[in-house]
Scaffold this motif. Structure first.
Motif, PDB file in Angstrom:
ATOM      1  N   THR A  52       1.135 -10.920   6.229  1.00  0.00           N
ATOM      2  CA  THR A  52       0.120 -10.416   7.149  1.00  0.00           C
ATOM      3  C   THR A  52       0.703  -9.790   8.405  1.00  0.00           C
ATOM      4  O   THR A  52      -0.006  -9.117   9.128  1.00  0.00           O
ATOM      5  CB  THR A  52      -0.838 -11.540   7.577  1.00  0.00           C
ATOM      6  OG1 THR A  52      -0.048 -12.659   7.940  1.00  0.00           O
ATOM      7  CG2 THR A  52      -1.776 -11.908   6.447  1.00  0.00           C
ATOM      8  N   ALA A  53       1.967 -10.031   8.672  1.00  0.00           N
ATOM      9  CA  ALA A  53       2.536  -9.451   9.883  1.00  0.00           C
ATOM     10  C   ALA A  53       3.971  -9.025   9.625  1.00  0.00           C
ATOM     11  O   ALA A  53       4.788  -9.827   9.198  1.00  0.00           O
ATOM     12  CB  ALA A  53       2.496 -10.481  11.014  1.00  0.00           C
ATOM     13  N   LYS A  83      -4.860  -6.693   0.973  1.00  0.00           N
ATOM     14  CA  LYS A  83      -4.954  -7.142   2.361  1.00  0.00           C
ATOM     15  C   LYS A  83      -3.810  -6.503   3.109  1.00  0.00           C
ATOM     16  O   LYS A  83      -2.693  -6.376   2.610  1.00  0.00           O
ATOM     17  CB  LYS A  83      -4.925  -8.667   2.447  1.00  0.00           C
ATOM     18  CG  LYS A  83      -3.622  -9.318   2.148  1.00  0.00           C
ATOM     19  CD  LYS A  83      -3.690 -10.786   2.545  1.00  0.00           C
ATOM     20  CE  LYS A  83      -2.388 -11.519   2.196  1.00  0.00           C
ATOM     21  NZ  LYS A  83      -2.069 -11.509   0.777  1.00  0.00           N
ATOM     22  N   THR A 115      -0.167  -6.414   9.690  1.00  0.00           N
ATOM     23  CA  THR A 115       0.001  -5.748  10.981  1.00  0.00           C
ATOM     24  C   THR A 115       1.436  -5.266  11.095  1.00  0.00           C
ATOM     25  O   THR A 115       2.345  -5.795  10.453  1.00  0.00           O
ATOM     26  CB  THR A 115      -0.286  -6.709  12.130  1.00  0.00           C
ATOM     27  OG1 THR A 115       0.612  -7.818  12.007  1.00  0.00           O
ATOM     28  CG2 THR A 115      -1.717  -7.215  12.075  1.00  0.00           C
ATOM     29  N   GLU A 134      -2.971  -4.254  14.279  1.00  0.00           N
ATOM     30  CA  GLU A 134      -3.727  -4.052  13.055  1.00  0.00           C
ATOM     31  C   GLU A 134      -3.988  -2.555  12.886  1.00  0.00           C
ATOM     32  O   GLU A 134      -4.435  -1.908  13.830  1.00  0.00           O
ATOM     33  CB  GLU A 134      -5.052  -4.810  13.178  1.00  0.00           C
ATOM     34  CG  GLU A 134      -6.014  -4.580  12.038  1.00  0.00           C
ATOM     35  CD  GLU A 134      -6.204  -5.828  11.201  1.00  0.00           C
ATOM     36  OE1 GLU A 134      -6.772  -5.720  10.123  1.00  0.00           O
ATOM     37  OE2 GLU A 134      -5.759  -6.912  11.652  1.00  0.00           O
ATOM     38  N   SER A 172      -5.957   0.688  12.232  1.00  0.00           N
ATOM     39  CA  SER A 172      -7.346   1.143  12.118  1.00  0.00           C
ATOM     40  C   SER A 172      -7.376   2.518  12.751  1.00  0.00           C
ATOM     41  O   SER A 172      -6.415   2.920  13.415  1.00  0.00           O
ATOM     42  CB  SER A 172      -8.294   0.200  12.864  1.00  0.00           C
ATOM     43  OG  SER A 172      -8.110   0.364  14.257  1.00  0.00           O
ATOM     44  N   THR A 220      -6.684   2.121  16.560  1.00  0.00           N
ATOM     45  CA  THR A 220      -5.342   1.788  17.040  1.00  0.00           C
ATOM     46  C   THR A 220      -4.367   2.930  16.780  1.00  0.00           C
ATOM     47  O   THR A 220      -3.423   3.130  17.529  1.00  0.00           O
ATOM     48  CB  THR A 220      -4.808   0.512  16.370  1.00  0.00           C
ATOM     49  OG1 THR A 220      -4.926   0.656  14.959  1.00  0.00           O
ATOM     50  CG2 THR A 220      -5.551  -0.728  16.819  1.00  0.00           C
ATOM     51  N   TYR A 258      -0.665   1.637  16.977  1.00  0.00           N
ATOM     52  CA  TYR A 258      -0.082   1.390  15.662  1.00  0.00           C
ATOM     53  C   TYR A 258       0.942   2.486  15.405  1.00  0.00           C
ATOM     54  O   TYR A 258       0.624   3.670  15.500  1.00  0.00           O
ATOM     55  CB  TYR A 258      -1.182   1.397  14.593  1.00  0.00           C
ATOM     56  CG  TYR A 258      -0.676   1.055  13.211  1.00  0.00           C
ATOM     57  CD1 TYR A 258      -0.503  -0.278  12.819  1.00  0.00           C
ATOM     58  CD2 TYR A 258      -0.367   2.047  12.298  1.00  0.00           C
ATOM     59  CE1 TYR A 258      -0.041  -0.591  11.560  1.00  0.00           C
ATOM     60  CE2 TYR A 258       0.109   1.741  11.031  1.00  0.00           C
ATOM     61  CZ  TYR A 258       0.259   0.417  10.661  1.00  0.00           C
ATOM     62  OH  TYR A 258       0.734   0.095   9.422  1.00  0.00           O
ATOM     63  N   ARG A 308     -14.387  -7.445   4.085  1.00  0.00           N
ATOM     64  CA  ARG A 308     -13.616  -6.604   4.987  1.00  0.00           C
ATOM     65  C   ARG A 308     -13.866  -5.121   4.754  1.00  0.00           C
ATOM     66  O   ARG A 308     -13.079  -4.279   5.134  1.00  0.00           O
ATOM     67  CB  ARG A 308     -12.136  -6.949   4.818  1.00  0.00           C
ATOM     68  CG  ARG A 308     -11.811  -8.312   5.414  1.00  0.00           C
ATOM     69  CD  ARG A 308     -10.475  -8.856   4.931  1.00  0.00           C
ATOM     70  NE  ARG A 308     -10.301  -8.638   3.518  1.00  0.00           N
ATOM     71  CZ  ARG A 308      -9.283  -7.974   3.007  1.00  0.00           C
ATOM     72  NH1 ARG A 308      -8.370  -7.489   3.792  1.00  0.00           N
ATOM     73  NH2 ARG A 308      -9.184  -7.815   1.713  1.00  0.00           N
TER      74      ARG A 308
END
Ligand SMILES: Nc1ncnc2c1ncn2[C@@H]1O[C@H](COP(=O)(O)OP(=O)(O)OP(=O)(O)O)[C@@H](O)[C@H]1O
Ligand SMILES: Nc1ncnc2c1ncn2[C@@H]1O[C@H](COP(=O)(O)OP(=O)(O)OP(=O)(O)O)[C@@H](O)[C@H]1O
Ligand SMILES: [Mg+2]
Ligand SMILES: [Mg+2]
Lengths: 325, 265, 452, 485, 265
Positions: free
Chosen positions: A103-104, A238, A241, A246, A248, A251, A257, C180
């Motif tokens: 996730t990161a 999923k 970041t 994150e 989008s 960002t 980002y 989501r």
């Protein structure tokens, strides 16, 4: 005589161009433009074949046109080119929805995971010994490294190398280690961007759908996707970041980002006024209704350009590249 | 017209239909026919006899240029039909073959109906004015081929469904249907029973009244029965050529004699 | 009694005396025989097995593409927003773009939901637009421009549901998946369920998928393969009209007439080499020759057909030559013997006998052409080419169009999973096309085939 | 219209030629050299062919000539280069066409249109007629358009007269020559033969076209990238920033390896299927199985690609991968030479089976009888008599399958991966020349850079290599070919 | 064992090799053989004669089940080889055909070398122990086929390159090479010249010492020369069967008589 606008080029721009073309066909009396895919290279090549009805009017590109190409264009008589930046394409890192917790990420993680050669603790340059993500960064799951990155034909690969690998290389200090070991600046940069070939990283010459299929059948796989693609497949993927941000449209537009690239299209000025609807199409493309932050392009995943107004002016004034810059 | 005084002396009554002079045939390097001179008369049946492989078929195929179709085959010398060189550049082999018909050793009907097998030649040569005419030609040809009775009820059945002998008679009928001036037959009866053979021999006899017939045969009786002239080939050479009666009773060449007397059939 | 016979035979081998029982060698040979036959059956079995697997996968993935979810609603068409001048002049009214129609539809839909007693569980009522296709404004606009007098009235429309709603109906999208997703929320699904109960929403067979045109990435629910189908059809016409006669003519020349010399060797080698040239190279050739030199229009089925013709020619020629070769020489002799010319013997006898093989080659060639994408990439037939139906034969050949495999290839690449399902649906249609062609060829082949 | 006239003339010629031939033979077709219809065809061909040839040349030449003369009307300073001139010319053509349309639609009288010299409002008029113009019409453009119309009209008239005259002349000539001894069949057949030769030459033209369309870019590539590194380099790693290594060897190796595996799958299966179908199967089984197998050839390759990626690859990993059924660790990822080869083999089955089946079926029955009569089993007959007799044709079928294997992209991209590698392990990912040609052509690299141009060099190299292979194959087939019957 | 007292009375010396009872053959609806009863003796040459299309070849092919290969062909009745029913379920036609060899009407050499043509049978039946043995068998077979002298220098040339007669002799040699017990010959000499025919006839005579030979022929002389027994077929019926001498001199059936006397050959 040809009466519809003919567009060709990057398959990254294709979805956006097709959305615009469709709306253009619905709202104007001009026929729906034809938007071909085939890659930025082939698109620009056909764009630069010359001026005339049997050549295309607009080339889509997921990168800026290069010097050499401008020269080739000029040699073929295509001198006045209008460059239009339509927005940005976000590049995201995603893994199986129910897979390990990727996730990161930091650029450094990717460099350590994928580089062909890394400096070890003693500062010697050795073949990349890292086998699991945990070897790279203790916070990451102890899963075997398996990444699906764009193949060397994709423009995304270039962005990935520069904005992630090279960044990671500098962040980890490997860059210094490389130069310290006697490499020239260029060689060190090349070494930073060299990807290991032992199967931990798989090049994908196909499209994001292929990457998705690979991720689907490999729980521990991490893939590189376009933002728009990810947003359409949140049921399977999923996203992670990058440097804590994150991805989008917001960002990316704000520059927080880091991994994104600009998308362009190029208009042959000589065709304006000759090919019916060409200018109208270009103006429609960059209008607020379409390319603005609430327009259908942004809805679909395009990061709209904060400087859209300037772009609109360029199109309205038919400002060619030499004059605009 | 021909500078062969000996031949002229003999052939007083009949005209010469085909005259071959110094014919040599090669298959690639194989010399299959060696310097053959022969004059085939009109309204006569000429038989070619000789041991197997001596070149009878080869020579026969020279007479209507069927050997054009064999790439490796090369013909030298001079063959004249009614005084015209058939190997002349201006000659259309197709027209030649319409004049010089051929029946082959192995029966080779077209994979079509019996009717179409016969009607094919007349059709391409435009011999029939209308359907009734064509029907007529087909019937006549089948009758001459001595096969009419066997096939008259199944004219539209495939020709390949016939027995070997029937097939060969069909092929003879097919050749006759185009009304050639010369008919070349390569062992036409080798697949026929005696009755059919007899009928074909009768047909040959009938044809002789108008045409010139050349027949290759292994049966010396047959040669004796149907032919007026006989040519004996051996190892590519024309050993002897003359009146049939003379060849069989007083052969001049020792090779002919040994072949004729050494015969068992 | 057999003893007596074999006693006299000097070199006779030890062989079983009775034919009723097999000796060891025969048993072995028969075993080999049945093994051999088994290999054949196994080979066919493998082929058929894979065929079934592939067909099953195609059908299972593609069938959903043939149905689509529709939402029926009555929409009021307010004159003040759609026709500001009030003249009911279509030219004036055309100034209102689809963006202007969107709020009208949203309002109409919200009202329709309220009328049906369906509670809207989200704050921003405008979010109902997420449930219907982005194609709806254009649909309403076209209807209004065609009948200006409708303005001011309330008209019933049948809208396509958005791809997510459709996916929910087909079981592709679950509530969990939407957590989501920014295109649709789980609350929308409550509305969808209620609408279904109220009869406003239904899933029916989707003729537009078979006959419609392509749509852009943002509205997969609208995309159809019809126009690409016509593109393929016109291309196949070109290929059939050129590749078959040229291929057969070339084979006849090479097999029956050509002298065996350097020149024909050159042609022969060339042809088999062309069969190995990657299809994309034919695209390069087509771009250079037909578009840049001959100035034929870009993206046109005519050009596509020409390129595919060049590509299929070797296949047709090679198989035609093989079957011409197989015709026994005695047939040619027979024809020549009755005074047919070589040309006549070829066209009357040899060609009909070779027909089954020629047809086989043509089927394979056409199938290859029908499924080929790569060369089309370079002459501009791959991408978003949603021109509407060609309005005649000439425009069928000359107007920009796509082809079925190109369309399928495009769909397979697109991001929205709804397109994935359509790609498989497209493959089903492509296969139907192919089967039709095959069946025609098989019927023809039956008529020609015989063993002699 | 003109075409129709010529065709009608040809049709009349056909009938008259026939009639004349028949009458010259006194109504009896037997006295004719050829069938009457050949005389008809002869006249028809003489009427049609020269006229249509001239028409064709004219159609190509007239626009060029008119263009040249009209171009002079356009002021030099209004365009910068030939490209822009061509754009102006297309505008001119469009205006001219629009005017013609306007006359046809009775919006203007012919005289009005001819006299029109003021472009004011013309755009709107033409727009209403469906002729869209990008901008307002310049007076020079209109003048040029008028001139264009005049020239076009004259040209078309002259053309029509010339073509019809030629058709009539050909008609007359052929008709006069028609008599009983004229070799009409030979003439017509010569015409047909020329047609056949023309068809056979299409292959040569295509080859020339391919070479020409590849050669310039190939030369350009070798100017940017050393040929030695290309041909003998063992690394393939293009990169955008320059400094790519573009060695062809790994790609060639992948091509050979994948094709080999594909053929190793397709040839035995295809051949056995063909043998079973032609020798054992009942006509009904054959009638259904053969077309069913042919469907395999028609399934789009992308389906095979997905099949390789989603089904076969993971399956192979389950068998040969780590923790697989065999307990060996030969296979890392689902994409491998084996995956692509197997799937491609399946696709190629009908290429081998259908063609071979036709060829085996054509072996004469007497051949089988001869063997069976000696007490051979069916399989012995097939293996030792039928198969050798059919071999030349079967080799052709296999070559065709091999060609397809070399040219295939989609299956390779999805099944074998995109990594160029020199390795012997069939369970590793590799890629082929063709796949790389496509990916470099459709990529995002600078089109003037070696990374993009290499596609052309790859195409050229592959072309030359397959050419050599084909020459070799031809030589082999020649050597072992045997005529039967 | 057989319920035909007349036949038994006659055939006292020789054993019966093949016995056919009530054989009927149909091609689809065509009734080609009608209730034929015949007993073929061992160590005897039996000739089948009859007009073309009467079913000689058809009946011959029944004897080694070669008609199994024709889909439309159906056989009824009972045919026994050495007392064993050859149409029995347990019978392997392959083994049967090895015992009952066949030479066909049309020469059909394999598209292989001459050597391989001959060696084919011995190889599949495993008759040769080694190469030298095989060479030996090939040479012997070619000699018996009366073709050795013509081909001994080109054993590895293709068999299809021979002339028609040479091809047929090759086929005979090929059949002999597998050492069958019964040899069926369908007009084996129809493509041969008299000398070769004589040689083949000699071979048949030689074979008779050990084997049973059945020969279909159109030449009544040949039948008279080589056979001990003759069967006359007509329209699918076996009209008469008996000692050759008797058939040719004192035919019992009027049809036989008319065929024999009406003969021209
Ligand atoms: N197509 C060919 N190619 C090469 N040689 C051939 C060809 N045809 C025949 N020969 C050879 O030419 C010679 C003469 O053959 P030909 O067929 O003319 O003999 P024939 O007298 O007709 O024999 P038969 O009576 O057996 O038919 C033979 O030695 C034969 O092998
Ligand atoms: N494959 C077949 N299909 C149908 N009918 C056939 C077939 N073979 C032969 N016949 C028919 O069966 C009958 C007997 O034929 P068969 O070949 O046995 O005659 P034959 O006595 O051998 O004649 P020939 O002396 O001409 O060889 C004939 O009427 C023939 O037409
Ligand atoms: Mg001969
Ligand atoms: Mg027979």
């Amino acid at each position: 005589a040809r009466d519809q606008v003919q567009v060709a080029g990057s398959s990254t721009v294709l979805p956006y161009a097709s959305i615009v073309a469709e709306a253009f066909g619905e709202n104007f009396d001009f026929p729906t433009p034809v938007v071909e895919s085939g890659g930025s290279s082939a698109g620009l090549k056909r764009f630069c074949e010359g001026v005339g009805e049997n050549t295309i009017d607009i080339a889509n590109a997921s990168r800026a046109i290069r010097e050499k190409e401008i020269k080739a264009c000029a040699d073929a008589g295509v001198t006045d080119i209008i460059e239009v930046r339509i927005g940005y394409d976000g590049i995201v890192f995603a893994s199986q929805l129910n897979g390990p917790e990727f996730t990161a990420f930091e650029p450094a993680d990717w460099f350590k995971a994928l580089a062909a050669k890394v400096p070890n603790e003693a500062g010697e340059i050795v073949a990349n010994p890292n086998m699991t993500w945990a070897d790279v960064n203790a916070d990451l799951p102890a899963e075997e490294i398996l990444t699906f990155i764009p193949g060397t034909k994709h423009g995304t690969r270039e962005v990935f190398e520069e904005k992630v690998l090279l960044q990671g290389c500098e962040d980890t200090g490997a860059m210094e280690a490389f130069t310290a070991s006697g490499m020239s600046e260029d060689d060190a940069e090349a070494a930073c961007m060299a990807v290991r070939t032992d199967g931990k990283s798989v090049d994908i010459d196909g499209d994001y759908t292929e990457t998705l299929a690979r991720i689907d059948s490999n729980t521990n796989g991490v893939g590189v996707f376009g933002l728009a693609f990810y947003e359409n497949n949140t049921d399977k993927l999923k996203v992670a970041t990058m440097s804590g941000v994150e991805p989008s449209t917001e960002t990316i537009a704000s520059g927080e980002y880091p991994v994104s690239r600009p998308l362009y299209f190029y208009i042959k000025k000589a065709h304006i006024g000759v090919i019916p609807g060409l200018k109208e199409f270009a103006e429609f493309f960059v209008s607020d209704d379409i390319a603005g932050p609430d327009g259908p392009l942004s809805n679909y995943g395009l990061v709209s350009d904060p400087e859209l107004a300037e772009t609109q002016a360029v199109v309205a004034d038919e400002k060619t590249m030499g004059n605009a810059m | 017209m021909y500078d062969s005084p000996k031949a002229e002396a003999k052939l007083d009554q009949k005209e010469i239909k085909i005259a071959a002079e110094g014919v040599q045939v090669f298959y690639g390097d194989t010399h299959a026919i060696k310097d053959v001179n022969v004059q085939i008369e009109d309204k006569t049946v000429t038989a070619f006899i000789g041991p197997s492989g001596c070149g009878k078929s080869t020579f026969l195929r020279c007479l209507n240029r069927m050997n054009d179709t064999i790439d490796s085959c090369r013909v030298e010398g001079n063959i004249r039909l009614d005084g015209e060189d058939i190997y002349d550049k201006r000659v259309d082999p197709v027209q030649l073959r319409a004049k010089v018909g051929m029946v082959f050793q192995k029966p080779n009907p077209f994979p079509k109906s019996i009717y179409d097998n016969i009607a094919y030649g007349p059709r391409i040569h435009g011999l029939a004015k209308n359907k009734a005419d064509l029907d007529d030609i087909v019937e006549r040809a089948l009758k001459r081929g001595a096969i009419w009775n066997e096939v008259k009820d199944r004219l539209h059945a495939p020709g390949t469904g016939l027995s070997g002998g029937q097939q060969q008679r069909l092929c003879i009928a097919r050749a006759v249907a185009t009304e050639p001036e010369v008919l070349l037959m390569d062992e036409p009866c080798s697949a026929l029973d005696p009755i059919a053979t007899g009928q074909v021999e009768e047909l040959i006899d009938e044809l002789r009244e108008n045409y010139s017939v050349v027949i290759v045969t292994h049966s010396m009786q047959q040669a004796a029965r149907v032919s007026q002239k006989t040519a004996f080939f051996h190892l590519g050479n024309l050993v002897e050529y003359g009146e049939t009666g003379q060849i069989f009773t007083k052969p001049q060449d020792p090779r002919t004699e040994s072949y004729i007397t050494g015969r068992i059939g | 009694m057999t003893d007596a016979t074999s006693a006299g035979a000097a070199p006779r081998p030890a062989r079983s005396s009775s034919i009723l029982e097999q000796d060891a060698r025969t048993r072995k040979r028969n075993a080999a025989e049945s093994r051999f036959k088994m290999y054949g059956i196994a080979a066919i079995g493998i082929g058929i097995f894979f065929l079934c697997v592939l067909l099953f996968a195609i059908v299972r993935n593609g069938i959903p593409a043939f149905t689509q979810t529709f939402i029926t609603a009555e929409i009021a068409l307010p004159g003040d927003r759609l026709d500001k001048t009030g003249n009911r002049d279509p030219e004036e009214m055309a100034k209102v773009s689809t963006f202007g129609y969107k709020p009208v539809i949203v309002d109409g839909l919200v009202r329709a939901l309220e009328d049906a007693g369906i509670e809207i569980p989200f704050e921003d009522k405008a979010d109902v637009e997420k449930m219907i296709s982005a194609a709806a404004p254009a649909q309403v606009r076209d209807t209004v421009l065609a009948n200006p007098e409708l303005v001011g009235q309330t008209v019933e429309f049948r809208f396509l549901a958005s791809s997510r709603v459709d996916g929910y109906e087909k079981g592709r999208v679950t509530r969990g998946d939407l957590a989501r997703d920014k295109n649709l929320d789980a609350e929308h699904l409550d509305v969808v369920d209620a609408m279904k109960d109220a009869g406003m929403l239904e899933r029916t067979f989707n003729w537009d998928f078979i006959f419609g045109a392509d749509a852009s990435e943002s509205r997969p629910e609208q995309a159809g393969i019809g126009v690409a189908m016509l593109g393929s059809f016109f291309m196949m016409l070109v290929v059939l009209a050129l590749a078959l006669p040229i291929g057969v003519a070339a084979s006849i020349y090479l097999e029956e007439f050509a002298p065996k010399n350097r020149w024909t060797d050159l042609i022969e080698v060339n042809i088999s080499n062309l069969a190995a040239v990657p299809s994309i190279v034919f695209g390069i050739l087509g771009l250079a020759v037909f578009i840049q030199i001959a100035h034929l229009p870009q993206s046109a089925p005519l050009v596509g057909g020409l390129v595919l013709t060049l590509m299929t020619l070797p296949t047709v020629i090679i198989s035609t030559r093989a079957s011409l070769k197989a015709v026994p020489p005695s047939i040619r002799d027979a024809a020549l013997g009755v005074g047919a010319s070589k040309m006549q013997s070829t066209f009357h006898h040899v060609l009909p006998l070779a027909m089954p093989g020629i047809l086989t080659g043509t089927i394979i060639g056409l199938a290859q052409a029908l499924g080929e994408t790569a060369p089309l990439l370079l002459i501009g037939m791959v991408g978003y080419i949603a021109s509407n139906y060609p309005d005649g034969v000439v425009s069928g050949f000359m107007d920009p169009n796509s082809a079925m495999p190109a369309q399928i290839y495009e769909w397979a690449k697109r991001a929205d999973p709804a397109y994935y399902e359509r790609a498989w649906g497209g493959i089903i249609i492509l296969l139907c096309f192919l089967m039709t062609m095959n069946i025609i060829a098989i019927i023809l082949r039956r008529r020609f085939e015989r063993r002699w | 219209m003109l075409l129709l006239i010529v065709l009608a003339l040809a049709a009349i010629g056909f009938i008259l030629g026939r009639v004349r031939a028949l009458s010259s033979a006194g109504g009896d077709s037997r006295h004719l050299h050829s069938l009457p219809s050949y005389y008809g065809w002869n006249v028809a061909l003489w009427t049609m062919v020269p006229a249509l040839l001239v028409l064709l040349i004219w159609l190509v030449a007239q626009p060029l000539l008119i263009e040249r003369s009209v171009t002079q009307l356009i002021p030099e300073d209004s365009y910068a280069g030939p490209g822009e001139l061509s754009l102006i010319m297309s505008d001119v053509r469009r205006v001219a066409e629009g005017l013609d349309l306007a006359v046809a639609a009775r919006q203007m009288s012919a005289d009005e249109a001819a006299a029109l010299s003021d472009p004011e409002g013309l755009r709107g008029t033409l727009g209403a007629l469906g002729v869209a113009l990008g901008s307002e019409i310049e007076p020079t453009t209109l003048a040029a358009a008028q001139r264009y119309r005049v020239l076009n009209a004259t040209g078309t008239m002259v053309r029509n007269i010339l073509v019809i005259a030629l058709a009539l002349a050909g008609f007359a000539l052929a008709w006069m020559r028609t008599n009983a001894d004229f070799r009409a069949r030979n003439t017509v057949e010569k015409g047909v033969l020329l047609l056949l030769i023309g068809a056979a030459s299409v292959a040569i033209l295509t080859t020339v076209g391919i070479i020409l369309s590849l050669i310039f870019n190939t030369v350009e590539f070798f100017r940017l990238y050393p040929a030695r590194d290309f041909f003998f380099g063992t690394t393939w790693s293009p990169s955008f920033g320059g400094g790519s290594e573009l060695g062809i060897l790994p790609l060639l190796w992948g091509t050979l390896y994948i094709s080999f595996i594909a053929l190793a799958v397709a040839v035995p299966i295809g051949l056995f299927a063909a043998i079973y179908l032609s020798e054992y199967a009942s006509p009904r089984v054959r009638g259904t199985v053969k077309p069913a197998l042919e469907v395999l050839a028609g399934i789009p390759t992308i389906v095979y690609g997905l099949f390789a990626l989603l089904t076969v690859g993971p399956l192979l990993v389950n068998v040969f991968g780590s923790g697989g059924v065999l307990g060996v660790d030969w296979m890392g990822g689902a994409t491998s030479v084996m995956t692509a080869g197997l799937v491609m083999g399946i696709m190629l089955i009908p290429f081998v089976s259908s063609l071979s089946d036709d060829i085996i079926n054509a072996v004469p029955q007497s051949m089988r009888d001869g063997s069976l009569g000696l007490g051979a089993t069916k399989s012995e007959t097939i293996k030792q008599v039928v198969f050798p007799a059919a071999l030349p044709g079967i080799v052709g079928a296999i070559l065709l399958a091999a060609s397809r294997a070399i040219g295939e992209t989609m299956i390779v991209v999805l099944g074998a991966g995109a990594a160029a590698r020199l390795s012997l392990n069939p369970f590793e990912a590799m890629t082929t020349v063709t796949a790389k040609i496509v990916s470099q052509l459709t990529g995002d690299a600078d089109f003037a850079s070696p990374e993009a141009l290499v596609a052309f060099a790859l195409g050229m190299t592959l072309f030359v290599i397959t050419l050599c292979l084909n020459i070799f194959a031809l030589w082999i087939v020649r050597k072992y070919r045997e005529q039967y019957e």
